[in-house]
Design an enzyme around this catalytic site. Structure first.
Site, PDB file in Angstrom:
ATOM      1  CE1 TYR A   1     -25.553  50.196   7.149  1.00 16.18           C
ATOM      2  CE2 TYR A   1     -23.558  48.895   7.388  1.00 16.18           C
ATOM      3  CZ  TYR A   1     -24.612  49.350   6.618  1.00 16.18           C
ATOM      4  OH  TYR A   1     -24.692  48.954   5.303  1.00 16.18           O
TER       5      TYR A   1
ATOM      6  CE  LYS B   1     -39.676  56.837   2.844  1.00 18.50           C
ATOM      7  NZ  LYS B   1     -40.224  56.765   1.472  1.00 18.50           N
TER       8      LYS B   1
ATOM      9  CG  ASP C   1     -39.170  56.968  -1.952  1.00 19.57           C
ATOM     10  OD1 ASP C   1     -38.618  58.076  -1.819  1.00 19.57           O
ATOM     11  OD2 ASP C   1     -40.373  56.777  -1.686  1.00 19.57           O
TER      12      ASP C   1
ATOM     13  CG  ASP D   1     -24.500  49.211   2.072  1.00 21.37           C
ATOM     14  OD1 ASP D   1     -23.427  48.996   1.465  1.00 21.37           O
ATOM     15  OD2 ASP D   1     -25.277  48.299   2.432  1.00 21.37           O
TER      16      ASP D   1
ATOM     17  CG  ASP E   1     -23.647  47.622  -3.707  1.00 18.99           C
ATOM     18  OD1 ASP E   1     -22.676  48.194  -3.178  1.00 18.99           O
ATOM     19  OD2 ASP E   1     -23.831  46.394  -3.632  1.00 18.99           O
TER      20      ASP E   1
HETATM   21  C1  IPM Z   1     -19.889  47.978   2.143  1.00 20.72           C
HETATM   22  C2  IPM Z   1     -20.414  46.688   2.733  1.00 20.72           C
HETATM   23  C3  IPM Z   1     -20.455  46.792   4.242  1.00 20.72           C
HETATM   24  C4  IPM Z   1     -21.444  47.895   4.584  1.00 20.72           C
HETATM   25  C5  IPM Z   1     -20.800  45.511   5.019  1.00 20.72           C
HETATM   26  C6  IPM Z   1     -19.959  44.355   4.597  1.00 20.72           C
HETATM   27  C7  IPM Z   1     -20.690  45.733   6.488  1.00 20.72           C
HETATM   28  O1  IPM Z   1     -21.658  46.375   2.180  1.00 20.72           O
HETATM   29  O2  IPM Z   1     -18.739  48.354   2.475  1.00 20.72           O
HETATM   30  O3  IPM Z   1     -20.582  48.602   1.350  1.00 20.72           O
HETATM   31  O4  IPM Z   1     -22.660  47.649   4.608  1.00 20.72           O
HETATM   32  O5  IPM Z   1     -20.985  49.008   4.838  1.00 20.72           O
HETATM   33 MN    MN Z   2     -22.217  47.669   0.546  1.00 24.58          MN
END
Ligand code: IPM
Ligand code: MN
Ligand code: NAD
Length: 346
Positions: free
Chosen positions: A139, A184, A217, A241, A245
């Protein structure tokens, strides 16, 4: 005591869920005498629209004066046509605050296993914490963006790994005593450094904490085959990240997932979801991730476990009453759910 909370509602559903978090904090402030005051500032796409930059100077000034920062969500199709990006503001904010440890808890509450896309038996008992490194990795490495060639550099230093690993080990001590470090290392140099630094810190100071390593993975698979076997999951910025999710929907919806971003100074609190352009403006966004982030703010930035627990109980109570937004199969609006939480706090 009095505390100044700077709210950065941002874009899409960001303002809708920020209003819910504010209402919960406001109610908790009255009930527990927290002495909170709020100011809302332009950020992300809203910052670009108002001031031409995602993290405008006047927002920086407010952030500098705040005791804690709450962010809704940023981004959306409107700002994807060239020019400054809302997401860059968020990366700058996280870096400026030095919030290197992003805590993303996932819990499947007893009795709510059927909300999970997984079989109830697999989802039962899920209770883990992802500790995501937030100030380094791909990032923040040098970026080159050409028409025929592009690159994003991934860099980690030993000290960057150690400081976030310490947060994970400390968290594990207060939980079930186990850390799964995800990397990884079979391919990436940064991952081999990561693994060595985590091992070294454990040997020095956390031999009482169980440590295992998993390749990212395989970890993506384990999260849907045996999610209840994890306690603290420690990983680098981009893996965290993605995995968070994936993890968030174990409980039913990404709209329920909160986060706290911590470092050596003030904290930043945000639901993990984005601006959800597909449902923005409809009043149906799930505010739980935002409200639970407000609870994390009370716990980590105000040191008020009592207020945090009350906010968490109010959310659980509203769910127990059968209230749920559309993503959870219900028909409560964002405001109806948020009001129910605030009333329980009053
Ligand atoms: C999160 C988001 C952010 C990230 C983006 C919007 C920069 O996906 O907070 O998870 O990747 O950290
Ligand atoms: Mn995110
Ligand atoms: P998203 O998280 O916004 O949405 C993914 C899916 O989840 C969508 O179907 C959405 O409707 C649903 N969803 C998200 N939040 C919800 C909520 N509170 N209640 C109910 N449903 C919800 O991810 P995306 O669509 O990939 O990204 C949209 C924009 O958000 C992009 O510009 C991205 O950069 C940005 N983003 C910002 C943040 C942040 O500000 N921290 C995080 C992730 C993505």
């Amino acid at each position: 005591m009095s505390y100044r909370i700077t709210l950065l509602p941002g874009d899409g559903v960001g303002p809708e869920v920020t209003a819910a978090a504010r209402a919960a904090l406001d109610a908790a402030s009255t009930a527990f005498n927290l002495g909170l005051s709020f100011d809302e500032r332009a950020f992300g796409g809203a910052g670009i629209d108002a001031f031409g930059a995602p993290y405008p100077d006047e927002t920086r000034t407010a952030v500098a004066a705040a005791d804690a920062i709450f962010l809704g969500a940023v981004g959306g199709p409107k700002w994807e046509k060239g020019g400054p990006r809302p997401e860059q503001g968020l990366l700058d904010l996280r870096r400026d605050l030095g919030v290197y440890a992003n805590l993303r808890p996932t819990i499947v509450a007893p009795g709510f296993e059927d909300r999970s896309p997984l079989k109830a038996d697999v989802a039962r008992g899920v209770d883990f914490l992802i500790v995501r490194e937030l100030n380094g990795g791909v990032y923040y490495g040098d970026r080159e963006e050409g028409k025929t060639r592009a690159s994003d550099l991934c860099v980690y230093t030993r000290d960057e790994v150690r400081r976030v690993a310490r947060v994970a080990f400390e968290a594990a001590r207060g939980r079930r005593g186990k850390v799964t470090s995800v990397d990884k290392a079979n391919v990436l140099a940064t991952s081999r450094l990561w693994r060595a630094a985590v091992e070294e810190l454990r040997a020095e100071a956390y031999a009482d904490v169980e440590l295992e390593h998993a390749l990212v993975d395989a970890m993506a698979m384990h999260l849907v085959t045996r999610p209840a076997s994890f306690d603290v999951i420690l990983t680098e910025n981009m893996f965290g990240d993605i995995l968070s999710d994936e993890a968030s929907v174990l409980s039913g919806s990404i709209g329920m997932a909160p986060s706290a971003s911590l470092g050596d100074g003030k904290g930043l609190y945000e639901p993990i979801h984005g601006s959800a352009p597909d449902i923005a403006g409809k009043g149906v966004a799930n505010p739980i991730g935002a409200i639970m982030s407000a609870a994390m703010l009370a716990r980590h930035s105000l040191g008020r476990d009592d207020a945090a627990a009350a906010i968490e109980r109010a959310v659980a109570g509203a769910l127990d009453d059968g209230l749920a937004t559309r993503d959870l199969g219900g028909d409560a609006t964002t405001t109806v759910f948020s009001n129910a939480v605030a009333e329980r706090l009053a």
